[in-house]
Design a protein around this motif. Structure first.
Motif: not given
Lengths: 147, 57
Positions: A118-147
Motif C-alpha cells: 500500500y505504501e509503495y502504491g500511494w507513494v508512486l502515485m503521488v510522486v508521479a503527480g509531482l514529477l508531472n509538475v516538473l514536466v509542466v514547468l519544463d514545458a513552460w520554460d521551453t515554450a518561452l525559449g528559456r531551454k
C-alpha cells in the motif's frame, strides 16, 4: 529646440510590439502547460521535443498505474486544517492529469491499507503527480525559449 | 511478494528516467545521468538502512 509631437515614438512602438509578442508567447505557453498537465508529455510533444514528450508520456502514467496495481489509494481532498498531509498528497495526485481523472471516474484507487504494498502504491502515485509538475514547468520554460 | 529492494529499484529507475530526460539533452548524457541517479538512490537506501540498523526503535 522645436519637438515634433505628431510622429509616434519608434521606441515605444517597438516596446509595445515586443510586449504584445511576449504576451502571445505566454498565452501559448499557458495552453501548452494545460495540455502538459492533462496528458503527461503533451507539452513537449506539441513543441516537437519528441524524446522528452514520449518518455514522460510513457513513464509517468506507468508510474501511476503501478501505484494503483500496488494497492495505492486516491486521497480525498480534505480541508487542509483537518489533515494537511492528506490534502498535500491529494493535490499531488491530481497533478498527473488524465490518469487521475480516469481513475477517479472509474471508481478505482480505493486502496488497500492492509496490503503490504500500500505504501509503495500511494507513494508512486503521488510522486508521479509531482514529477508531472516538473514536466509542466519544463514545458513552460521551453515554450518561452528559456531551454 | 517482491522484496523492498525490488520496489526501490522500480521507483529509482522511473524517477531517474524522468529527471534524466528533463535535465540532459543528448541520449548519452541522459543514460549516464539516469544510471548515476539510480545508483545513487540504491546506494543511499542501503547506507541509510545500515545506519538505521544501529538505532533500532
Amino acid at each position: 529646440m522645436p519637438t515634433d509631437t505628431t510622429r509616434p515614438n519608434p521606441r515605444s512602438t517597438r516596446t509595445s510590439a515586443v510586449r504584445a509578442a511576449s504576451e502571445a508567447d505566454r498565452g501559448r505557453a499557458f495552453v501548452l502547460c494545460v495540455a502538459a498537465w492533462l496528458v503527461p508529455g503533451a507539452g513537449h510533444l506539441l513543441q516537437h521535443r519528441l524524446a522528452r514528450g514520449l518518455t514522460c508520456l510513457f513513464v509517468l502514467p506507468l508510474m501511476f498505474l503501478l501505484g494503483l496495481l500496488f494497492d495505492g489509494a486516491l486521497f480525498p481532498l480534505t480541508p487542509i486544517t483537518q489533515s494537511p498531509l492528506t490534502s498535500a498528497a491529494a493535490l499531488a495526485e491530481r497533478c498527473i492529469g488524465a490518469p487521475w481523472i480516469a481513475t477517479a471516474v472509474a471508481g478505482w484507487g480505493r486502496g488497500d491499507v492492509v496490503s503490504p504494498t500500500y505504501e509503495y502504491g500511494w507513494v508512486l502515485m503521488v510522486v508521479a503527480g509531482l514529477l508531472n509538475v516538473l514536466v509542466v514547468l519544463d514545458a513552460w520554460d521551453t515554450a518561452l525559449g528559456r531551454k | 511478494m517482491p522484496s523492498h529492494f525490488f520496489f526501490l529499484l522500480i521507483f529509482s529507475v522511473l524517477v531517474s528516467t524522468v529527471f534524466a530526460v528533463l535535465q540532459k539533452d543528448t541520449v548519452a548524457e541522459q543514460i549516464r545521468f539516469a544510471l548515476t541517479m539510480t545508483a545513487g538512490f540504491v546506494a543511499f537506501a542501503v547506507v541509510a538502512g545500515w545506519l538505521m540498523r544501529l538505532f533500532p526503535l
